[in-house]
Motif scaffolding. Structure first.
Motif: not given
Lengths: 145, 139
Positions: A28, A69, A73, A126, A130-131, A133-135, A138, A140-144, B36, B42, B58, B63-65
């Motif tokens: 390594d 490998q 990598d 990206l 940027r958004l 890439a994010v489900p 997540f 919404e949970a972050h407030g983005w 972000m 992210w 995470f 912020g957010g929730v």
């Protein structure tokens, strides 16, 4: 400290295990240098044959395959950062970019320059999307959103 | 019909430190590391042999929730080691255990024999604990 049951039974010689780990960490750390199996086995104080057998048992691949490998990598990481192919080849321990490109293609299925171009395009995309890439949950949970 | 898990979430206290832990100590690969906005990021990593599973590191921050009180509570709970986040597997537990110890990973349980194989427990840099297992071969 009392030894656990595992430390006593399947690994009667914990010392062997520590030496395999030492050899893996040597790879390594020194993958970019001109190292070979003899040298790696020497680091762990093993004969080459014994070393290969124990290493494969622990990591599922031979030391040579593991070294390759690690080099691939790290090449993927550097190419993704936009480092030119010839420099990447040198920085991960290859003498020539031709042999690097051939091995890279064999392992990854695309040439280093194609991979680099695709990664740079993806990163540029990206930045402006940027958004994407994010489900959504997540974001919404972050407030983005 | 549900088919696969694509994302799982690990709550962390600091993303730079989590990056170092998951990438440089555990050997995970970075899948996405994207800003972000000015103070958000992210960050997802994947286990080396499972590139299709993104582990979202995470950040617990307001912020957010997370309102101020929830953020405080969550950060305390993570730090206390309340959450067991996942079970990781490896080919050979004893060598993996020795390697991670050399890299400074804190183990809260040394390897022991269980009915399914061998298991040790370690904590990440935030306080989340994980099982590290070597499973018995299929009969």
């Amino acid at each position: 400290m009392t030894k656990t049951k595992m430390e006593q039974e399947p690994y009667k010689n914990l010392y062997l295990c520590k030496r395999i780990v030492q050899a893996k960490l040597f790879i390594d750390l020194h993958y970019a240098e001109d190292i070979d199996l003899e040298q790696i086995a020497c680091t762990a104080y093993f004969s080459k044959f014994h070393f290969c057998r124990l290493f494969k048992k622990a990591y599922g691949k031979t030391p040579h395959h593991y070294l390759t490998q690690v080099r691939i990598d790290n090449a993927l990481r550097l190419l993704g950062q936009g480092v030119p192919v010839a420099e990447v080849s040198f920085r991960v321990g290859f003498d020539s970019s031709t042999s690097f490109a051939a091995l890279f293609k064999k392992h990854y299925g695309a040439s280093p320059s194609d991979y680099r171009a695709r990664q740079l395009k993806k990163q540029a995309w990206l930045v402006s999307n940027r958004l994407r890439a994010v489900p959504n949950c997540f974001a919404e949970a972050h407030g983005w959103k | 019909m549900i088919t696969k898990v694509t994302h799982m979430c690990v709550y962390v206290l600091d993303q730079d430190s989590a990056y170092d832990f998951y990438v440089n100590k555990l050997g995970f690969k970075v899948h996405t590391d994207a800003p972000m906005g000015p103070d958000a990021r992210w960050l997802t990593v994947t286990p080396p042999a499972q590139p299709e599973l993104e582990i979202t590191l995470f950040l617990v921050k307001e912020g957010g929730v997370f309102d101020a009180e929830t953020t405080r509570t969550m950060r305390n709970l993570v730090k206390k080691g309340t959450f067991g986040a996942a079970v990781f597997t490896c080919q050979d537990l004893m060598t993996t255990y020795e390697e991670l110890k050399v890299k400074g990973v804190e183990f809260i349980k040394t390897p022991t024999k269980e009915f399914y194989g061998y298991e040790a427990l370690f904590k990440d840099d935030s306080g989340n604990w994980f099982s590290l297992s070597q499973l018995n071969p299929e009969p």
